[in-house]
Design a protein around this motif. Structure first.
Motif, PDB file in Angstrom:
ATOM      1  N   ILE A   1       0.845  -1.201   0.000  1.00  0.00           N
ATOM      2  CA  ILE A   1       0.000   0.000   0.000  1.00  0.00           C
ATOM      3  C   ILE A   1       0.874   1.242   0.000  1.00  0.00           C
ATOM      4  O   ILE A   1       0.613   2.201  -0.737  1.00  0.00           O
ATOM      5  CB  ILE A   1      -0.963   0.000   1.202  1.00  0.00           C
ATOM      6  N   TYR A   2       1.933   1.241   0.819  1.00  0.00           N
ATOM      7  CA  TYR A   2       2.832   2.395   0.853  1.00  0.00           C
ATOM      8  C   TYR A   2       3.432   2.638  -0.531  1.00  0.00           C
ATOM      9  O   TYR A   2       3.455   3.765  -1.012  1.00  0.00           O
ATOM     10  CB  TYR A   2       3.956   2.209   1.881  1.00  0.00           C
ATOM     11  N   MET A   3       3.920   1.564  -1.152  1.00  0.00           N
ATOM     12  CA  MET A   3       4.562   1.700  -2.464  1.00  0.00           C
ATOM     13  C   MET A   3       3.587   2.234  -3.518  1.00  0.00           C
ATOM     14  O   MET A   3       3.951   3.092  -4.315  1.00  0.00           O
ATOM     15  CB  MET A   3       5.113   0.345  -2.927  1.00  0.00           C
ATOM     16  N   LYS A   4       2.350   1.738  -3.525  1.00  0.00           N
ATOM     17  CA  LYS A   4       1.387   2.115  -4.560  1.00  0.00           C
ATOM     18  C   LYS A   4       0.661   3.421  -4.283  1.00  0.00           C
ATOM     19  O   LYS A   4       0.392   4.199  -5.201  1.00  0.00           O
ATOM     20  CB  LYS A   4       0.353   1.004  -4.741  1.00  0.00           C
ATOM     21  N   LYS A   5       0.297   3.665  -3.035  1.00  0.00           N
ATOM     22  CA  LYS A   5      -0.595   4.780  -2.720  1.00  0.00           C
ATOM     23  C   LYS A   5       0.081   5.970  -2.025  1.00  0.00           C
ATOM     24  O   LYS A   5      -0.418   7.078  -2.080  1.00  0.00           O
ATOM     25  CB  LYS A   5      -1.732   4.300  -1.805  1.00  0.00           C
ATOM     26  N   MET A   6       1.197   5.717  -1.337  1.00  0.00           N
ATOM     27  CA  MET A   6       1.749   6.758  -0.479  1.00  0.00           C
ATOM     28  C   MET A   6       3.105   7.299  -0.921  1.00  0.00           C
ATOM     29  O   MET A   6       3.416   8.451  -0.656  1.00  0.00           O
ATOM     30  CB  MET A   6       1.858   6.232   0.955  1.00  0.00           C
ATOM     31  N   LYS A   7       3.921   6.481  -1.553  1.00  0.00           N
ATOM     32  CA  LYS A   7       5.297   6.868  -1.845  1.00  0.00           C
ATOM     33  C   LYS A   7       5.385   8.135  -2.684  1.00  0.00           C
ATOM     34  O   LYS A   7       6.216   9.000  -2.426  1.00  0.00           O
ATOM     35  CB  LYS A   7       6.038   5.727  -2.523  1.00  0.00           C
ATOM     36  N   ALA A   8       4.532   8.268  -3.675  1.00  0.00           N
ATOM     37  CA  ALA A   8       4.554   9.455  -4.537  1.00  0.00           C
ATOM     38  C   ALA A   8       4.223  10.718  -3.743  1.00  0.00           C
ATOM     39  O   ALA A   8       4.850  11.764  -3.941  1.00  0.00           O
ATOM     40  CB  ALA A   8       3.581   9.289  -5.693  1.00  0.00           C
ATOM     41  N   LYS A   9       3.253  10.628  -2.836  1.00  0.00           N
ATOM     42  CA  LYS A   9       2.879  11.794  -2.016  1.00  0.00           C
ATOM     43  C   LYS A   9       3.981  12.133  -1.021  1.00  0.00           C
ATOM     44  O   LYS A   9       4.253  13.301  -0.761  1.00  0.00           O
ATOM     45  CB  LYS A   9       1.589  11.508  -1.242  1.00  0.00           C
ATOM     46  N   CYS A  10       4.588  11.092  -0.440  1.00  0.00           N
ATOM     47  CA  CYS A  10       5.606  11.306   0.587  1.00  0.00           C
ATOM     48  C   CYS A  10       6.925  11.781  -0.010  1.00  0.00           C
ATOM     49  O   CYS A  10       7.602  12.613   0.578  1.00  0.00           O
ATOM     50  CB  CYS A  10       5.830  10.025   1.386  1.00  0.00           C
ATOM     51  N   GLY A  11       7.303  11.190  -1.132  1.00  0.00           N
ATOM     52  CA  GLY A  11       8.550  11.581  -1.763  1.00  0.00           C
ATOM     53  C   GLY A  11       9.778  10.895  -1.194  1.00  0.00           C
ATOM     54  O   GLY A  11      10.896  11.307  -1.472  1.00  0.00           O
ATOM     55  N   PHE A  12       9.582   9.878  -0.368  1.00  0.00           N
ATOM     56  CA  PHE A  12      10.706   9.123   0.172  1.00  0.00           C
ATOM     57  C   PHE A  12      10.285   7.683   0.409  1.00  0.00           C
ATOM     58  O   PHE A  12       9.117   7.346   0.293  1.00  0.00           O
ATOM     59  CB  PHE A  12      11.258   9.746   1.457  1.00  0.00           C
ATOM     60  N   SER A  13      11.270   6.853   0.715  1.00  0.00           N
ATOM     61  CA  SER A  13      11.024   5.412   0.835  1.00  0.00           C
ATOM     62  C   SER A  13      10.194   5.075   2.072  1.00  0.00           C
ATOM     63  O   SER A  13      10.085   5.875   3.005  1.00  0.00           O
ATOM     64  CB  SER A  13      12.352   4.665   0.904  1.00  0.00           C
ATOM     65  N   GLY A  14       9.670   3.870   2.068  1.00  0.00           N
ATOM     66  CA  GLY A  14       8.909   3.378   3.210  1.00  0.00           C
ATOM     67  C   GLY A  14       9.769   3.242   4.448  1.00  0.00           C
ATOM     68  O   GLY A  14       9.288   3.396   5.569  1.00  0.00           O
ATOM     69  N   ALA A  15      11.058   2.959   4.257  1.00  0.00           N
ATOM     70  CA  ALA A  15      11.975   2.850   5.393  1.00  0.00           C
ATOM     71  C   ALA A  15      12.055   4.186   6.130  1.00  0.00           C
ATOM     72  O   ALA A  15      12.023   4.230   7.357  1.00  0.00           O
ATOM     73  CB  ALA A  15      13.353   2.414   4.923  1.00  0.00           C
ATOM     74  N   LYS A  16      12.138   5.266   5.378  1.00  0.00           N
ATOM     75  CA  LYS A  16      12.220   6.594   6.000  1.00  0.00           C
ATOM     76  C   LYS A  16      10.908   6.939   6.722  1.00  0.00           C
ATOM     77  O   LYS A  16      10.919   7.519   7.795  1.00  0.00           O
ATOM     78  CB  LYS A  16      12.559   7.640   4.948  1.00  0.00           C
ATOM     79  N   PHE A  17       9.787   6.564   6.101  1.00  0.00           N
ATOM     80  CA  PHE A  17       8.484   6.804   6.724  1.00  0.00           C
ATOM     81  C   PHE A  17       8.377   6.056   8.055  1.00  0.00           C
ATOM     82  O   PHE A  17       8.009   6.626   9.066  1.00  0.00           O
ATOM     83  CB  PHE A  17       7.366   6.370   5.782  1.00  0.00           C
TER      84      PHE A  17
END
Length: 104
Positions: free
Chosen positions: A32-48
């Protein structure tokens, strides 16, 4: 064993299996992070995920503020209710004090 004992044991095993599949999943949260959130966040899931410790993520989730915290970390993000448990499990699994690093 009696028939009643066998039936009770089978029911207990069935409930254990069903409850495991109904729970949230860190791997699903990663997707979900990769598909829905990464573009909005602008950084990897590890950083989140490493923005907080496991205890901090748990307190945020228990207070019902997980979606708000995700929006604070990723401005403009509107996390749907159905994604919260999976993304929480992802963030908790890969929190700063967990020692785990996701591959996203």
């Amino acid at each position: 064993m009696t028939k009643m004992t066998k039936l009770a044991l089978a029911a207990l095993l069935g409930m254990a299996v069903l409850s495991t599949t109904a729970s949230a999943n860190p791997n699903k949260g990663k997707k979900i992070y990769m598909k829905k959130m990464k573009a909005k966040c602008g950084f990897s899931g590890a950083k989140f995920a490493t923005k907080h410790t496991q205890d901090e993520w748990e307190k945020i989730k228990n207070a019902g503020k997980f979606a708000g915290e995700a929006a604070k970390i990723c401005p403009g993000l509107k996390l749907k209710e159905k994604y919260i448990n999976d993304v929480y499990d992802f963030a908790h699994e890969y929190a700063s004090d967990s020692g785990n690093v996701p591959s996203c």
